[in-house]
Motif scaffolding. Structure first.
Motif, mmCIF file in Angstrom:
data_model
loop_
_atom_site.group_PDB
_atom_site.id
_atom_site.type_symbol
_atom_site.label_atom_id
_atom_site.label_comp_id
_atom_site.label_asym_id
_atom_site.label_seq_id
_atom_site.Cartn_x
_atom_site.Cartn_y
_atom_site.Cartn_z
ATOM 1 N N LEU A 174 0.866 -1.175 0.000
ATOM 2 C CA LEU A 174 0.000 0.000 0.000
ATOM 3 C C LEU A 174 0.897 1.217 0.000
ATOM 4 O O LEU A 174 1.800 1.334 0.830
ATOM 5 N N GLY A 175 0.690 2.130 -0.989
ATOM 6 C CA GLY A 175 1.544 3.309 -1.085
ATOM 7 C C GLY A 175 0.859 4.463 -1.776
ATOM 8 O O GLY A 175 -0.211 4.318 -2.378
ATOM 9 N N VAL A 176 1.494 5.633 -1.690
ATOM 10 C CA VAL A 176 0.976 6.846 -2.316
ATOM 11 C C VAL A 176 2.149 7.612 -2.920
ATOM 12 O O VAL A 176 3.262 7.573 -2.400
ATOM 13 N N GLY A 177 1.896 8.287 -4.053
ATOM 14 C CA GLY A 177 2.971 9.050 -4.678
ATOM 15 C C GLY A 177 2.535 9.747 -5.947
ATOM 16 O O GLY A 177 1.373 9.659 -6.361
ATOM 17 N N PRO A 178 3.474 10.447 -6.599
ATOM 18 C CA PRO A 178 3.166 11.251 -7.782
ATOM 19 C C PRO A 178 2.988 10.408 -9.048
ATOM 20 O O PRO A 178 3.545 9.323 -9.177
ATOM 21 N N HIS A 179 2.233 10.982 -9.950
ATOM 22 C CA HIS A 179 1.945 10.381 -11.254
ATOM 23 C C HIS A 179 2.185 11.446 -12.317
ATOM 24 O O HIS A 179 1.821 12.606 -12.133
ATOM 25 N N PHE A 180 2.797 11.078 -13.423
ATOM 26 C CA PHE A 180 2.926 11.996 -14.555
ATOM 27 C C PHE A 180 2.705 11.215 -15.839
ATOM 28 O O PHE A 180 2.950 10.012 -15.902
ATOM 29 N N GLY A 181 2.207 11.902 -16.845
ATOM 30 C CA GLY A 181 1.972 11.237 -18.121
ATOM 31 C C GLY A 181 1.856 12.233 -19.250
ATOM 32 O O GLY A 181 1.358 13.341 -19.073
ATOM 33 N N GLY A 182 2.347 11.855 -20.391
ATOM 34 C CA GLY A 182 2.188 12.635 -21.616
ATOM 35 C C GLY A 182 1.442 11.787 -22.621
ATOM 36 O O GLY A 182 1.762 10.617 -22.833
ATOM 37 N N ASN A 183 0.393 12.343 -23.217
ATOM 38 C CA ASN A 183 -0.483 11.591 -24.119
ATOM 39 C C ASN A 183 -0.731 12.417 -25.369
ATOM 40 O O ASN A 183 -0.685 13.649 -25.328
ATOM 41 N N PRO A 185 -2.764 16.155 -23.802
ATOM 42 C CA PRO A 185 -2.855 16.422 -22.369
ATOM 43 C C PRO A 185 -1.612 15.913 -21.638
ATOM 44 O O PRO A 185 -1.127 14.826 -21.914
ATOM 45 N N LEU A 186 -1.097 16.719 -20.725
ATOM 46 C CA LEU A 186 0.002 16.322 -19.850
ATOM 47 C C LEU A 186 -0.576 16.171 -18.447
ATOM 48 O O LEU A 186 -1.037 17.141 -17.863
ATOM 49 N N ASP A 187 -0.562 14.950 -17.934
ATOM 50 C CA ASP A 187 -1.198 14.624 -16.654
ATOM 51 C C ASP A 187 -0.199 14.743 -15.503
ATOM 52 O O ASP A 187 0.923 14.239 -15.602
ATOM 53 N N PHE A 188 -0.641 15.382 -14.403
ATOM 54 C CA PHE A 188 0.124 15.436 -13.158
ATOM 55 C C PHE A 188 -0.854 15.180 -12.026
ATOM 56 O O PHE A 188 -1.894 15.834 -11.953
ATOM 57 N N GLY A 189 -0.534 14.230 -11.161
ATOM 58 C CA GLY A 189 -1.461 13.926 -10.087
ATOM 59 C C GLY A 189 -0.842 13.076 -8.997
ATOM 60 O O GLY A 189 0.381 12.942 -8.900
ATOM 61 N N VAL A 190 -1.713 12.508 -8.178
ATOM 62 C CA VAL A 190 -1.323 11.671 -7.060
ATOM 63 C C VAL A 190 -2.036 10.334 -7.184
ATOM 64 O O VAL A 190 -3.230 10.287 -7.479
#
Length: 171
Positions: free
Chosen positions: A59-68, A87-92
Motif C-alpha cells: 500500500l503506497g501513495v505518490g506522484p503520477h505523470f503522463g504525456g499523451n 494532455p500532460l497529466d500530473f497527479g497523485v
C-alpha cells in the motif's frame, strides 16, 4: 519469505496505446461529425512510497505523470489538415498490490494543448483551464507490467476521457 511490515518504494514506467472516446464530436477541438473513437499513444510514470506487508501486500501513495497525444489528419478543400490533442497529466496515485496484481486509484489535472496544421502552417494553443481527471489502473507486474487504465475527466473536458492499455517496467 519476508514477514512483517517494511517500508517500500514501488513504481513503473509504461507505454500506452489509448482509445479516446468522443473526441471527434468535441466542441473543444471543433471536429463535429468525425468518428467517436480515436487511437492515441502515451507515456506514463509513477512512484509510490508505502509499506509491504509480508511478501503479499503493498500500500503506497505518490506522484503520477503522463504525456499523451491523439492526432487526426484529413484532406479539406485540397489542403492536408491535422489536429493533435496533447494532455500532460500530473497527479497523485494510491497504489494497492496483492501478490503480482496491482490497483491504482489516482486524481490530478492535465494541461491541454491543441495543435492545428494546414499545409505548412501550424499553430499551437494552450487551453487556459486545467482539466481535472480521475484514474483507475489495474494489472499484473513482476518486473514487467501489463494492465489497463480508465481515465475520466470532469466537465467540460469529458471528451478527453480514454482507456489505456499499459505495458512497461515496474519496481
Amino acid at each position: 519469505k519476508k514477514e512483517g511490515v517494511s517500508f517500500a518504494l514501488r513504481g513503473g514506467l509504461f507505454a500506452n496505446v489509448e482509445i479516446w472516446n468522443n473526441l471527434g464530436k468535441s466542441t473543444l477541438i471543433g471536429l463535429n461529425g468525425e468518428p467517436d473513437s480515436k487511437i492515441g499513444f502515451g507515456l506514463m510514470g509513477l512512484l509510490t512510497a508505502g509499506i509491504d506487508i509480508d511478501d503479499d501486500m503493498y500500500l503506497g501513495v505518490g506522484p503520477h505523470f503522463g504525456g499523451n497525444f491523439w492526432r487526426h489528419s484529413q484532406k479539406i478543400a485540397n489542403y492536408e489538415t491535422s489536429v493533435q490533442i496533447t494532455p500532460l497529466d500530473f497527479g497523485v496515485d494510491i497504489a494497492f498490490g496483492f501478490d503480482d496484481l496491482y490497483f491504482i486509484f489516482g486524481t490530478g489535472s492535465s494541461s491541454v494543448s491543441v495543435t492545428a496544421e494546414v499545409g505548412s502552417d501550424s499553430k499551437t494553443v494552450e487551453i487556459p483551464d486545467k482539466a481535472p481527471y480521475k484514474r483507475l489502473q489495474m494489472g499484473w507486474s513482476d518486473g514487467l507490467g501489463i494492465g489497463f487504465s480508465i481515465v475520466s475527466y470532469s466537465a467540460p473536458f469529458e471528451n478527453l476521457g480514454r482507456i489505456e492499455f499499459n505495458m512497461g517496467f515496474t519496481l
